[in-house]
Design a protein around this motif. Sequence first.
Motif, mmCIF file in Angstrom:
data_model
loop_
_atom_site.group_PDB
_atom_site.id
_atom_site.type_symbol
_atom_site.label_atom_id
_atom_site.label_comp_id
_atom_site.label_asym_id
_atom_site.label_seq_id
_atom_site.Cartn_x
_atom_site.Cartn_y
_atom_site.Cartn_z
ATOM 1 N N PRO A 73 7.557 0.835 -6.907
ATOM 2 C CA PRO A 73 6.710 1.862 -5.382
ATOM 3 C C PRO A 73 5.352 1.029 -5.111
ATOM 4 O O PRO A 73 4.868 0.680 -3.632
ATOM 5 N N VAL A 74 4.981 1.160 -6.049
ATOM 6 C CA VAL A 74 3.086 0.538 -6.275
ATOM 7 C C VAL A 74 3.518 -0.485 -4.752
ATOM 8 O O VAL A 74 2.572 -1.275 -4.040
ATOM 9 N N ALA A 75 4.453 -1.883 -5.858
ATOM 10 C CA ALA A 75 4.851 -3.086 -5.319
ATOM 11 C C ALA A 75 5.028 -3.584 -3.318
ATOM 12 O O ALA A 75 4.691 -3.470 -2.961
ATOM 13 N N VAL A 76 6.215 -2.348 -3.292
ATOM 14 C CA VAL A 76 6.308 -2.277 -1.885
ATOM 15 C C VAL A 76 5.266 -1.266 -1.176
ATOM 16 O O VAL A 76 5.420 -2.020 -0.014
ATOM 17 N N ALA A 77 4.582 -0.588 -1.586
ATOM 18 C CA ALA A 77 3.011 -0.272 -0.835
ATOM 19 C C ALA A 77 2.637 -1.310 -0.242
ATOM 20 O O ALA A 77 2.014 -1.198 0.309
ATOM 21 N N ALA A 78 2.141 -2.457 -1.822
ATOM 22 C CA ALA A 78 1.204 -3.462 -0.922
ATOM 23 C C ALA A 78 1.920 -4.477 -0.154
ATOM 24 O O ALA A 78 0.995 -4.936 0.856
ATOM 25 N N ALA A 79 2.804 -4.530 -0.540
ATOM 26 C CA ALA A 79 3.988 -5.701 0.570
ATOM 27 C C ALA A 79 3.548 -4.805 1.408
ATOM 28 O O ALA A 79 3.271 -5.719 2.435
ATOM 29 N N MET A 80 3.669 -4.181 2.120
ATOM 30 C CA MET A 80 3.957 -2.966 3.238
ATOM 31 C C MET A 80 2.919 -2.712 3.581
ATOM 32 O O MET A 80 2.381 -3.045 5.209
ATOM 33 N N ALA A 81 1.532 -2.066 3.108
ATOM 34 C CA ALA A 81 0.111 -2.843 3.873
ATOM 35 C C ALA A 81 -0.929 -4.000 3.793
ATOM 36 O O ALA A 81 -1.577 -4.013 4.566
ATOM 37 N N GLY A 82 -0.317 -5.102 2.760
ATOM 38 C CA GLY A 82 -1.013 -6.326 3.280
ATOM 39 C C GLY A 82 -0.071 -6.574 4.783
ATOM 40 O O GLY A 82 -0.759 -7.788 5.226
ATOM 41 N N ALA A 83 1.181 -6.595 5.052
ATOM 42 C CA ALA A 83 1.096 -7.223 6.306
ATOM 43 C C ALA A 83 0.470 -6.295 7.606
ATOM 44 O O ALA A 83 0.836 -6.788 8.786
ATOM 45 N N ALA A 84 -0.301 -5.487 7.678
ATOM 46 C CA ALA A 84 -0.432 -4.697 8.180
ATOM 47 C C ALA A 84 -2.125 -5.471 8.815
ATOM 48 O O ALA A 84 -2.888 -5.293 8.381
ATOM 49 N N LYS A 85 -1.460 -5.224 10.450
ATOM 50 C CA LYS A 85 -3.027 -6.800 11.208
ATOM 51 C C LYS A 85 -4.052 -5.176 11.702
ATOM 52 O O LYS A 85 -4.488 -5.867 11.844
ATOM 53 N N THR A 86 -3.714 -4.379 12.647
ATOM 54 C CA THR A 86 -4.052 -3.452 12.841
ATOM 55 C C THR A 86 -4.356 -2.097 12.015
ATOM 56 O O THR A 86 -2.715 -1.942 11.795
ATOM 57 N N LEU A 87 -5.039 -0.852 12.535
ATOM 58 C CA LEU A 87 -4.517 0.708 12.252
ATOM 59 C C LEU A 87 -3.092 1.217 12.539
ATOM 60 O O LEU A 87 -2.799 1.761 11.859
ATOM 61 N N GLU A 88 -3.459 0.556 13.865
ATOM 62 C CA GLU A 88 -1.893 1.074 14.574
ATOM 63 C C GLU A 88 -0.316 0.409 13.464
ATOM 64 O O GLU A 88 0.400 1.330 12.930
ATOM 65 N N GLU A 89 -0.559 -0.293 13.351
ATOM 66 C CA GLU A 89 0.161 -1.403 12.327
ATOM 67 C C GLU A 89 0.526 -0.290 10.527
ATOM 68 O O GLU A 89 1.326 -0.173 9.575
ATOM 69 N N MET A 189 0.689 4.815 -5.308
ATOM 70 C CA MET A 189 1.062 4.384 -4.556
ATOM 71 C C MET A 189 0.635 4.133 -3.513
ATOM 72 O O MET A 189 0.405 3.348 -2.214
ATOM 73 N N MET A 190 -0.562 5.163 -2.941
ATOM 74 C CA MET A 190 -0.958 5.516 -1.668
ATOM 75 C C MET A 190 -1.937 4.712 -1.712
ATOM 76 O O MET A 190 -2.563 3.885 -1.167
ATOM 77 N N ARG A 191 -2.411 3.859 -3.228
ATOM 78 C CA ARG A 191 -3.534 2.904 -2.950
ATOM 79 C C ARG A 191 -3.786 2.305 -2.059
ATOM 80 O O ARG A 191 -4.781 1.098 -2.052
ATOM 81 N N PRO A 192 -2.395 1.305 -2.065
ATOM 82 C CA PRO A 192 -3.047 0.079 -1.505
ATOM 83 C C PRO A 192 -2.954 -0.149 0.197
ATOM 84 O O PRO A 192 -3.283 -0.182 1.101
ATOM 85 N N PHE A 193 -2.123 1.688 0.453
ATOM 86 C CA PHE A 193 -2.577 1.584 1.648
ATOM 87 C C PHE A 193 -4.289 2.128 2.663
ATOM 88 O O PHE A 193 -4.546 1.662 3.214
ATOM 89 N N LEU A 194 -4.161 2.977 1.225
ATOM 90 C CA LEU A 194 -6.120 2.766 1.281
ATOM 91 C C LEU A 194 -6.617 1.686 1.757
ATOM 92 O O LEU A 194 -7.852 1.961 1.763
ATOM 93 N N GLU A 195 -6.147 0.777 0.649
ATOM 94 C CA GLU A 195 -7.660 -0.116 0.063
ATOM 95 C C GLU A 195 -7.493 -1.173 1.463
ATOM 96 O O GLU A 195 -8.014 -1.751 2.317
ATOM 97 N N ARG A 196 -6.084 -1.362 1.816
ATOM 98 C CA ARG A 196 -5.871 -1.603 3.122
ATOM 99 C C ARG A 196 -6.887 -0.473 4.425
ATOM 100 O O ARG A 196 -7.218 -1.114 5.175
ATOM 101 N N HIS A 197 -6.705 0.126 4.722
ATOM 102 C CA HIS A 197 -7.087 1.169 5.828
ATOM 103 C C HIS A 197 -8.592 0.905 5.622
ATOM 104 O O HIS A 197 -9.177 1.193 6.670
ATOM 105 N N ILE A 198 -9.353 0.384 4.286
ATOM 106 C CA ILE A 198 -10.948 0.782 4.324
ATOM 107 C C ILE A 198 -11.347 -0.325 5.067
ATOM 108 O O ILE A 198 -12.269 -0.378 5.690
#
Length: 274
Positions: A73-89, A189-198
């Motif tokens: 789940p963490v790898a999936v989260a990292a992949a999904m978060a890393g692909a986001a180029k904007t806050l909306e994405e 699980m949320m750490r990759p999304f949080l990193e990308r958010h920041i």
Amino acid sequence: MGIGADIIADDWHAALAALAWQVDLGATEPLGDGPVNRYEMGDPVRPAAAAVATPVAASVAAPSGYSGAGQDPVAVAAAMAGAAKTLEELQAALGAYDHCELKRGARSLVFADGNPKARALILGEAPGSEEDREGRPFVGRAGQLLDRMFAAIGLSRTSPDPAAAIYITNVMPWRPPANRDPEPAEIAMMRPFLERHIALVDPDVIVVMGNTPLFALTGTKGILRARGGWTTALGKPVLAMTHPAYLLRNPAAKREAWADLLALQARLRDGASG
């Protein structure tokens, strides 16, 4: 109304917010009976927080052509978060992430509120029942206190001016059942999304409010020991503060929170790297 009148009006609202915060602290008199020598009071200077500890989960490189099936789940989260180029994405990616069980019991995805260009990012723990209903962070009693706290130093989630604004988000975008603390696996699980958010918001300063955001960014707990101290996480200065919900339960702690707010104000005034 002229420019001078606008400035006076802004100063009046700032002074009113500061007065409301002082009342929350327990102030009952505008002046004491005699002068107070602060040097004789021996108020100790709090030591800075320790250097960055090991984070909850390191960033995992997004696998090429991943499908999400059968993956960590963490790898999936990292992949999904890393692909986001904007806050909306990024918000859309969180909405599509199905590996966190909290999502199944929550009514809303609570992403963020405030000005994404703000210099200060406020990081909370997780939505409560009112946040889950409304879909915004910090809208209940604790959120109302948070707004008064930051208004007292001239910051607001509704300000269009980045220098006078705050941006608010949580470690967890979904409400845990019965408002329980998020589990370490859920935080990871949320750490990759949080990193990308920041990274997308790129604030000058991060304020972690409570144990969960402190743990999520630094891998350490003990907010009552850490509060008032500065550390670094994700390349950003981080100030630890107690959560507004704690202040509602322990009004005497508002004095310490006021000192922390003044420290944040000074840091923003002098420059985040100062």
